[in-house]
Enzyme design. Structure first.
Site, mmCIF file in Angstrom:
data_model
loop_
_atom_site.group_PDB
_atom_site.id
_atom_site.type_symbol
_atom_site.label_atom_id
_atom_site.label_comp_id
_atom_site.label_asym_id
_atom_site.label_seq_id
_atom_site.Cartn_x
_atom_site.Cartn_y
_atom_site.Cartn_z
ATOM 1 N N SER A 167 14.719 -27.315 -26.541
ATOM 2 C CA SER A 167 14.194 -27.873 -27.951
ATOM 3 C C SER A 167 15.070 -27.458 -29.210
ATOM 4 C CB SER A 167 12.872 -27.335 -27.967
ATOM 5 O OG SER A 167 12.030 -28.168 -27.330
ATOM 6 N N GLU B 56 13.048 -35.413 -23.298
ATOM 7 C CA GLU B 56 13.371 -36.081 -24.501
ATOM 8 C C GLU B 56 12.430 -35.965 -25.658
ATOM 9 O OE1 GLU B 56 14.466 -40.277 -24.388
ATOM 10 O OE2 GLU B 56 15.277 -40.098 -22.413
#
Lengths: 255, 384
Positions: free
Chosen positions: B132, B367
């Site tokens: 992230s 994603e």
């Protein structure tokens, strides 16, 4: 070579039909290109590729939404389309006269393909009436088709396990059945291209077709109630298996 | 308001439905077992145009809008998730950097090959130290005259082994990092010093390969910087733009799978008889079906609306994150209930329910994790 394909915009057989009033039904359900006509489009496109320098024109009689079915035919490979627009529920007499007039305007084709029946009305008549009106030879239930110069050889399914072989001249009308080919689903690029292909819209009234002496009127629609009953197969195991195969093949039509 | 799906998109849905039924479903178990999609299926995907959904027509793609792409994905994820994954990177994260920020020359060189499916594209961002926290990539690109030399290790790269082309995110200035020190490159697989590493073993999504990519003194010319010389140091923005675009399509993938699970549950619960009646007639099962259907309905409205807004040129950062967050987490809840409704059979490999359960668990992670989506939504809500 000029090839016409007559297609019909019909309710999806998987849709739940809700009857409205006495003789109408809710048309907000999904409509599709009549499955028998899919075989017709597939064969027309195949013949076009075989012969070369040919054109496939899809023709339909129906409400304005029938344009969607014509787009499906265009995505499958038809070159252009004609919609004979009408809000009336056309029977096979009106439909065949409308098709004759529109096809006549466009120029007489060498071959007309169409499904042997539409899955909504299942009249099985339009192709015969159209052929008679255009003075063309006709064959229905066609499961094999070959073209050699000016002659056509077809195999027609007469009844279970019986086939008729017909040698006929061009021009002709061919009523296509399952088994003739395996309709291919259109690719996404073909669907995009179909958006740009020409669809000519003609109002049925403008064709000034002769009013028929008689016509079909639907007085009442009722939901079909499927009768379910059990059946016992008796005999020796070998006999029971043969009976079961026959039932699965001829009654349940799953084999 | 018009909720009608345009006819051409409806036809595409129908094509995908048939493709799933005729070609994909019959081989789904085999693909799962062998962890590989047969080449003839990939070829069929090429013929159907599935690798060029979002690439504009001028570069050989279909030029579908967001709604169109979502509808295709929604249908395609009603079967084994690996099939969608095979085309996903070429339509999304692998090609969008080039499309959004690439030079005209890069677009003309690469996009038609990606759209036709000749070349698969992948997106090389994730690293052991940069999930992230994308700005923390360690893969470095050092300038050497008119070249950059890339060194480092990427992992969790979807389609990394089958790709011919990668969008690679590397640090070019360690001090600046996400504020001007990250650069995006387009690197061809044939470049010396670019290798495929280990193919990673996953909980699900078998048939779709996720692997390491290794850069060992991999020299790429400066013209391979996405956007060319002026975009050196601006690759973080490219990477975020790529991920931003993918959020709605990930939502669509989750939605399709959830719908398929609901359909299977409705059918099964009407047929499965316990205590003398179909289990659908038990209130506890009925409640589960009702909750699944309600959540799917909510997710679909959210997703289509956000896609529709985006297709009208609106900024949908918040809405796209909301749709990704809700749809992917919702699909996991639906899968959990589906296993419960199928009971013991739901846990068996004889039925696809357990496979959906495993595959869907990835969606709130990749994603952009759910946590990142919440961060984006909160940031959008509170920004001045």
């Amino acid at each position: 070579m000029k090839i016409c394909v007559c297609v019909k915009h019909v309710p999806d057989s998987a849709a739940k039909i809700t009857i409205k009033g006495k003789n109408q039904f809710d048309e907000s359900i999904n409509f599709i290109l009549n499955p028998y006509d899919e075989h017709a489009v597939e064969e027309a496109v195949r013949v076009k590729k075989q012969v070369g320098d040919s054109e496939v024109i899809a023709v339909s009689v129906g409400k304005k939404d029938a344009i969607n079915t014509l787009r499906s035919a265009l995505a499958m490979g038809a070159d252009r389309a004609i919609l004979i627009k009408t809000n009336i529920r056309a029977d096979s007499v009106i439909t065949s006269r409308a098709l004759k007039a529109a096809i006549g305007q466009d120029g007489k084709p060498d071959i007309i393909f169409t499904g042997k029946a539409s899955i909504d009305n299942e009249g099985f008549q339009t192709m015969y009436r159209l052929a008679a009106a255009l003075n063309m030879s006709v064959a229905s239930n066609v499961i094999a088709f070959s073209l050699d110069q000016e002659r056509v050889l077809v195999e027609c399914e007469m009844e279970a396990d019986a086939r008729g072989i017909i040698d006929m001249p061009l021009p002709c009308v061919i009523g296509t059945s399952k088994g003739l080919n395996k309709p291919s689903y259109p690719t996404l690029p073909a669907i995009m291209k179909a958006k740009k292909k020409e669809v000519k819209i003609i109002d049925l009234e403008s064709l000034a077709i002769e009013k028929p002496m008689s016509s079909i009127e639907i007085l009442e629609l009722k939901p079909a109630v499927e009768e379910r009953s059990s059946k016992e197969l008796k005999g020796q195991p070998e006999e029971v298996v043969m009976q079961l195969i026959r039932v699965l093949r001829e009654e349940a039509k799953v084999l | 308001m018009d909720f009608e799906i345009p006819e051409s998109l409806r036809m595409m849905q129908e094509t995908i439905r048939r493709f799933v039924k005729q070609d994909l479903e019959p081989i789904s178990d085999k693909v799962e077992e062998e962890d590989n999609i047969p080449e003839e299926i990939v070829q069929k995907m090429r013929e159907l145009g599935l690798f060029g959904l979002s690439i504009p027509e001028e570069y050989g793609g279909l030029g579908l809008g967001t709604l169109g792409e979502c509808l295709v994905y929604e249908e395609l994820t009603k079967t084994n998730a690996c099939f969608r994954s095979r085309i996903g990177t070429s339509n999304g994260i692998g090609s969008m950097g080039i499309l959004f920020d690439g030079t005209e020359g890069q677009k003309r060189k690469y996009l038609p090959r990606i759209a036709s499916g000749e070349w698969t594209a992948c997106f090389a961002l994730s690293e052991p130290e940069a999930g992230s926290d994308a700005g923390n990539v360690q893969t470095a690109a050092e300038r050497d005259g008119d070249h950059f030399v890339i060194n480092g290790l990427k992992h969790f790269i979807t389609n990394g082994d089958v790709a011919s082309l990668a969008t690679v995110i590397a640090v070019t200035d360690r001090k600046k990092r996400s504020r001007g020190g990250i650069t995006a490159f387009v690197v061809e697989k044939s470049t010396p010093g670019f290798y495929t590493g280990t193919i990673e073993r996953k909980m699900g999504l078998r048939g779709s390969h996720t692997c390491e990519l290794i850069f060992d003194n991999c020299r790429v010319p400066v013209e391979n910087v996405i956007g060319g010389e002026p975009m050196i140091g601006k690759g973080f923005k490219t990477a975020m733009g790529v991920l931003d675009k993918g959020r709605l399509t990930m939502g669509a993938c989750a939605l399709g799978a959830a719908q398929k699970l609901l359909d299977m549950c409705v059918e099964y619960s009407k047929e499965r008889v316990q205590f003398g009646k179909p289990i659908a007639r038990f209130q506890s099962v009925g409640n589960m079906l009702a909750d699944m259907a309600t959540e799917i309905y909510a997710g679909r409205q959210m997703l289509y609306h956000a896609a529709w807004l985006r297709d009208r040129g609106k900024m949908v950062i918040k809405e796209a994150s909301m749709a990704k967050l809700f749809c992917t987490e919702m699909a996991c809840r639906v899968a959990d209930k589906a296993v419960q409704i199928f009971g013991g059979m739901g846990y068996m490999k004889d039925l696809p329910v357990e496979r959906f359960y495993r595959d869907l668990r990835l969606y709130p992670i990749y994603e952009g994790t759910s946590e990142i989506q919440r961060l984006v939504i909160a940031r959008e809500l509170t920004k001045d």
